[in-house]
Enzyme design. Structure first.
Site, PDB file in Angstrom:
ATOM      1  N   LYS A  89       0.837  -1.218   0.000  1.00 16.07           N
ATOM      2  CA  LYS A  89       0.000   0.000   0.000  1.00 16.07           C
ATOM      3  C   LYS A  89       0.866   1.259   0.000  1.00 16.07           C
ATOM      4  O   LYS A  89       0.653   2.168  -0.778  1.00 16.07           O
ATOM      5  CB  LYS A  89      -0.911   0.049   1.247  1.00 16.07           C
ATOM      6  CG  LYS A  89      -1.790  -1.158   1.454  1.00 16.07           C
ATOM      7  CD  LYS A  89      -2.643  -1.007   2.699  1.00 16.07           C
ATOM      8  CE  LYS A  89      -1.859  -1.010   3.991  1.00 16.07           C
ATOM      9  NZ  LYS A  89      -1.226  -2.296   4.332  1.00 16.07           N
TER      10      LYS A  89
ATOM     11  N   ARG B 251      11.648  -2.287  10.771  1.00 16.16           N
ATOM     12  CA  ARG B 251      10.663  -1.837  11.764  1.00 16.16           C
ATOM     13  C   ARG B 251      10.515  -2.857  12.892  1.00 16.16           C
ATOM     14  O   ARG B 251      10.559  -4.064  12.649  1.00 16.16           O
ATOM     15  CB  ARG B 251       9.305  -1.619  11.079  1.00 16.16           C
ATOM     16  CG  ARG B 251       9.105  -0.197  10.612  1.00 16.16           C
ATOM     17  CD  ARG B 251       7.930  -0.014   9.713  1.00 16.16           C
ATOM     18  NE  ARG B 251       6.690  -0.659  10.131  1.00 16.16           N
ATOM     19  CZ  ARG B 251       5.556  -0.578   9.448  1.00 16.16           C
ATOM     20  NH1 ARG B 251       5.504   0.144   8.333  1.00 16.16           N
ATOM     21  NH2 ARG B 251       4.477  -1.190   9.863  1.00 16.16           N
TER      22      ARG B 251
ATOM     23  N   ARG C  26      -0.343  -9.327  13.026  1.00 16.73           N
ATOM     24  CA  ARG C  26      -0.919  -8.232  12.217  1.00 16.73           C
ATOM     25  C   ARG C  26      -1.818  -8.789  11.113  1.00 16.73           C
ATOM     26  O   ARG C  26      -2.848  -8.206  10.779  1.00 16.73           O
ATOM     27  CB  ARG C  26       0.204  -7.374  11.628  1.00 16.73           C
ATOM     28  CG  ARG C  26       0.860  -6.500  12.694  1.00 16.73           C
ATOM     29  CD  ARG C  26       2.201  -5.965  12.240  1.00 16.73           C
ATOM     30  NE  ARG C  26       2.128  -5.102  11.086  1.00 16.73           N
ATOM     31  CZ  ARG C  26       3.182  -4.786  10.320  1.00 16.73           C
ATOM     32  NH1 ARG C  26       4.370  -5.271  10.599  1.00 16.73           N
ATOM     33  NH2 ARG C  26       3.027  -3.989   9.292  1.00 16.73           N
TER      34      ARG C  26
ATOM     35  N   ARG D  89      -9.347   1.424   8.892  1.00 18.70           N
ATOM     36  CA  ARG D  89      -8.909   0.058   9.147  1.00 18.70           C
ATOM     37  C   ARG D  89      -9.967  -0.753   9.868  1.00 18.70           C
ATOM     38  O   ARG D  89      -9.759  -1.932  10.137  1.00 18.70           O
ATOM     39  CB  ARG D  89      -7.684   0.131  10.035  1.00 18.70           C
ATOM     40  CG  ARG D  89      -6.464  -0.382   9.329  1.00 18.70           C
ATOM     41  CD  ARG D  89      -5.375  -0.249  10.297  1.00 18.70           C
ATOM     42  NE  ARG D  89      -4.279  -1.052   9.988  1.00 18.70           N
ATOM     43  CZ  ARG D  89      -3.165  -0.581   9.462  1.00 18.70           C
ATOM     44  NH1 ARG D  89      -3.067   0.648   9.099  1.00 18.70           N
ATOM     45  NH2 ARG D  89      -2.153  -1.392   9.294  1.00 18.70           N
TER      46      ARG D  89
ATOM     47  N   ARG E 251      12.004  -5.768   4.228  1.00 21.12           N
ATOM     48  CA  ARG E 251      11.623  -4.350   4.162  1.00 21.12           C
ATOM     49  C   ARG E 251      12.561  -3.498   5.008  1.00 21.12           C
ATOM     50  O   ARG E 251      12.948  -3.880   6.100  1.00 21.12           O
ATOM     51  CB  ARG E 251      10.199  -4.146   4.665  1.00 21.12           C
ATOM     52  CG  ARG E 251       9.907  -2.643   4.772  1.00 21.12           C
ATOM     53  CD  ARG E 251       8.497  -2.295   4.835  1.00 21.12           C
ATOM     54  NE  ARG E 251       7.814  -2.820   5.997  1.00 21.12           N
ATOM     55  CZ  ARG E 251       6.537  -2.569   6.228  1.00 21.12           C
ATOM     56  NH1 ARG E 251       5.855  -1.842   5.373  1.00 21.12           N
ATOM     57  NH2 ARG E 251       5.953  -3.065   7.283  1.00 21.12           N
TER      58      ARG E 251
HETATM   59  P1  AP5 Z   1       4.885  -1.629   1.823  1.00 24.63           P
HETATM   60  O1  AP5 Z   1       4.549  -0.757   0.669  1.00 24.63           O
HETATM   61  O2  AP5 Z   1       5.685  -1.051   2.940  1.00 24.63           O
HETATM   62  O3  AP5 Z   1       3.560  -2.326   2.393  1.00 24.63           O
HETATM   63  P2  AP5 Z   1       2.349  -1.718   3.207  1.00 24.63           P
HETATM   64  O4  AP5 Z   1       1.137  -2.402   2.681  1.00 24.63           O
HETATM   65  O5  AP5 Z   1       2.380  -0.229   3.199  1.00 24.63           O
HETATM   66  O6  AP5 Z   1       2.739  -2.318   4.628  1.00 24.63           O
HETATM   67  P3  AP5 Z   1       2.683  -1.725   6.097  1.00 24.63           P
HETATM   68  O7  AP5 Z   1       3.364  -2.775   6.973  1.00 24.63           O
HETATM   69  O8  AP5 Z   1       3.232  -0.349   6.173  1.00 24.63           O
HETATM   70  O9  AP5 Z   1       1.218  -1.768   6.359  1.00 24.63           O
HETATM   71  P4  AP5 Z   1       0.550  -1.848   7.689  1.00 24.63           P
HETATM   72  O10 AP5 Z   1      -0.810  -1.574   7.242  1.00 24.63           O
HETATM   73  O11 AP5 Z   1       0.712  -3.075   8.503  1.00 24.63           O
HETATM   74  O12 AP5 Z   1       1.374  -0.811   8.577  1.00 24.63           O
HETATM   75  P5  AP5 Z   1       1.077   0.687   8.975  1.00 24.63           P
HETATM   76  O13 AP5 Z   1       2.349   1.414   8.938  1.00 24.63           O
HETATM   77  O14 AP5 Z   1      -0.094   1.225   8.221  1.00 24.63           O
HETATM   78  O15 AP5 Z   1       5.610  -2.938   1.235  1.00 24.63           O
HETATM   79  C1  AP5 Z   1       6.116  -3.945   2.086  1.00 24.63           C
HETATM   80  C2  AP5 Z   1       7.483  -4.426   1.560  1.00 24.63           C
HETATM   81  O16 AP5 Z   1       7.289  -5.119   0.339  1.00 24.63           O
HETATM   82  C3  AP5 Z   1       8.470  -3.281   1.257  1.00 24.63           C
HETATM   83  O17 AP5 Z   1       9.755  -3.694   1.551  1.00 24.63           O
HETATM   84  C4  AP5 Z   1       8.301  -3.053  -0.255  1.00 24.63           C
HETATM   85  O18 AP5 Z   1       9.483  -2.522  -0.834  1.00 24.63           O
HETATM   86  C5  AP5 Z   1       7.988  -4.459  -0.739  1.00 24.63           C
HETATM   87  N1  AP5 Z   1       7.094  -4.490  -1.879  1.00 24.63           N
HETATM   88  C6  AP5 Z   1       6.009  -3.680  -2.108  1.00 24.63           C
HETATM   89  N2  AP5 Z   1       5.406  -4.027  -3.269  1.00 24.63           N
HETATM   90  C7  AP5 Z   1       6.126  -5.091  -3.768  1.00 24.63           C
HETATM   91  C8  AP5 Z   1       5.992  -5.898  -4.939  1.00 24.63           C
HETATM   92  N3  AP5 Z   1       5.014  -5.690  -5.831  1.00 24.63           N
HETATM   93  N4  AP5 Z   1       6.892  -6.890  -5.125  1.00 24.63           N
HETATM   94  C9  AP5 Z   1       7.906  -7.111  -4.219  1.00 24.63           C
HETATM   95  N5  AP5 Z   1       8.078  -6.358  -3.101  1.00 24.63           N
HETATM   96  C10 AP5 Z   1       7.196  -5.381  -2.876  1.00 24.63           C
HETATM   97  O19 AP5 Z   1       0.578   0.483  10.484  1.00 24.63           O
HETATM   98  C11 AP5 Z   1       1.451   0.026  11.501  1.00 24.63           C
HETATM   99  C12 AP5 Z   1       0.670  -0.078  12.800  1.00 24.63           C
HETATM  100  O20 AP5 Z   1       0.127   1.215  13.162  1.00 24.63           O
HETATM  101  C13 AP5 Z   1      -0.562  -1.012  12.763  1.00 24.63           C
HETATM  102  O21 AP5 Z   1      -0.217  -2.356  13.015  1.00 24.63           O
HETATM  103  C14 AP5 Z   1      -1.435  -0.401  13.863  1.00 24.63           C
HETATM  104  O22 AP5 Z   1      -0.997  -0.798  15.134  1.00 24.63           O
HETATM  105  C15 AP5 Z   1      -1.181   1.094  13.739  1.00 24.63           C
HETATM  106  N6  AP5 Z   1      -2.167   1.772  12.868  1.00 24.63           N
HETATM  107  C16 AP5 Z   1      -1.915   2.415  11.687  1.00 24.63           C
HETATM  108  N7  AP5 Z   1      -3.041   2.917  11.168  1.00 24.63           N
HETATM  109  C17 AP5 Z   1      -4.046   2.589  12.031  1.00 24.63           C
HETATM  110  C18 AP5 Z   1      -5.446   2.802  12.033  1.00 24.63           C
HETATM  111  N8  AP5 Z   1      -6.058   3.455  11.025  1.00 24.63           N
HETATM  112  N9  AP5 Z   1      -6.174   2.315  13.071  1.00 24.63           N
HETATM  113  C19 AP5 Z   1      -5.578   1.639  14.080  1.00 24.63           C
HETATM  114  N10 AP5 Z   1      -4.243   1.388  14.133  1.00 24.63           N
HETATM  115  C20 AP5 Z   1      -3.480   1.863  13.122  1.00 24.63           C
END
Ligand code: AP5
Length: 214
Positions: free
Chosen positions: A13, A160, A171, A88, A127
Site C-alpha cells: 500500500k 521496523r 498483524r 482500518r 523491508r
Molecule cells: P509496503 O509498501 O511497505 O507495504 P504496506 O502495505 O504499506 O505495509 P505496512 O506494513 O506499512 O502496512 P501496515 O498496514 O501493517 O502498517 P502501517 O504502517 O499502516 O511494502 C512492504 C514491503 O514489500 C516493502 O519492503 C516493499 O518494498 C515491498 N514491496 C512492495 N510491493 C512489492 C511488490 N510488488 N513486489 C515485491 N516487493 C514489494 O501500520 C502500523 C501499525 O500502526 C498497525 O499495526 C497499527 O498498530 C497502527 N495503525 C496504523 N493505522 C491505524 C489505524 N487506522 N487504526 C488503528 N491502528 C493503526
C-alpha cells in the site's frame, strides 16, 4: 481524487501510495507513519500508540480518527489525497464517510492490493523503512541506491520493530478480522477496485494507473 489504499500489512500500500503521490501530485497520508513519528518524538499519542503497535494490534479508533479528519482539512488536500492505513475498521470508515459528507464530498475509489499471507511473511523480513520521511525500500525488490541510506532524505534505514515474523503473523490475523470487512463495505458502495499485488512493483502501478487514469 480521494483514494483509500486497502490491503494486508506489507501488501505494498505504502509503496504504491508513494508512486501515486508523485504522479498525481496529491499528498500521501499514512496513519502508520504519523503514529511512528509520534513514537519517535515521544509524544503522549506516541506513547499510547506504541503499546498497541509493538504487539501488532490496532490502536483504538479514537486515537486516529480526528487526526485523519484534521489532516484532510489542510489546504494541500483540496485537490485530493491518498489515505494509506486508514480506515482500518468499519467504525473508522463510517466516521470518515460522515466527515466527508459534511465536507460535501466522498471517496473516489478504494484500491485493494491483494497478496497472499505467505508471500507477505517472506517480503516483510526484507523491508527497510526510513523513520524520518516514511519512504519504504526492500533489500531485493526495491533497494536504495546506497546501502541502508534513504534515497529521499539521506537518513539511515531500519527494520521496523513490528516486522518480525511473530508480530507480522499477529498483524495478518488482525487484518483478516478487523480490516478485511472493509472490502465488502466499499464493494457495496461501488468504489472498490482490486489489483494483483504479487506482480512486480511497476506492473502493480500500471494497474493502479489504469484505474485512476493517465
Ligand atoms: P509496503 O509498501 O511497505 O507495504 P504496506 O502495505 O504499506 O505495509 P505496512 O506494513 O506499512 O502496512 P501496515 O498496514 O501493517 O502498517 P502501517 O504502517 O499502516 O511494502 C512492504 C514491503 O514489500 C516493502 O519492503 C516493499 O518494498 C515491498 N514491496 C512492495 N510491493 C512489492 C511488490 N510488488 N513486489 C515485491 N516487493 C514489494 O501500520 C502500523 C501499525 O500502526 C498497525 O499495526 C497499527 O498498530 C497502527 N495503525 C496504523 N493505522 C491505524 C489505524 N487506522 N487504526 C488503528 N491502528 C493503526
Amino acid at each position: 481524487m480521494k483514494i483509500i489504499m486497502l490491503g494486508a500489512p506489507g501488501a505494498g500500500k505504502g509503496t504504491q501510495a508513494e508512486k501515486i503521490e508523485e504522479k498525481y501530485q496529491i499528498p500521501h497520508i499514512s496513519t502508520g507513519d504519523i503514529l511512528r513519528a509520534n513514537i519517535s518524538a515521544g509524544t503522549a499519542l506516541g506513547k499510547k500508540a506504541a503499546e498497541y503497535i509493538d504487539q501488532g494490534l490496532l490502536v483504538p479508533d479514537e486515537l486516529v480518527v480526528d487526526l485523519v479528519v484534521d489532516r484532510i482539512h489542510q489546504p494541500d488536500c483540496e485537490k485530493g489525497y491518498i489515505l494509506d492505513g486508514f480506515p482500518r475498521t468499519i467504525p473508522q470508515a463510517e466516521y470518515l464517510d460522515k466527515a466527508l459528507a459534511e465536507m460535501g464530498t466522498s471517496i473516489t475509489c478504494a484500491i485493494d492490493v491483494e497478496v497472499p499471507d505467505e508471500s507477505i511473511i517472506r517480503r516483510m523480513s526484507g523491508r527497510r523503512a526510513c523513520l524520518h520521511c516514511g519512504a519504504t525500500y526492500h533489500v531485493v525488490f526495491a533497494a536504495p541506491e546506497k546501502e541502508n541510506i534513504c534515497d529521499k532524505c539521506g537518513s539511515e534505514l531500519h527494520l521496523r520493530d513490528d516486522d518480525n515474523e511473530e508480530t507480522v503473523r499477529t498483524r495478518l490475523q488482525v487484518y483478516h478480522r478487523q480490516t478485511q470487512p472493509l472490502l465488502d463495505y466499499y464493494g457495496e458502495k461501488g468504489v472498490l477496485k482490486v489489483v494483483d499485488g504479487t506482480k512486480e512493483l511497476d506492473e502493480v502501478f500500471d494497474s493502479v494507473v489504469k484505474i485512476l487514469g493517465e
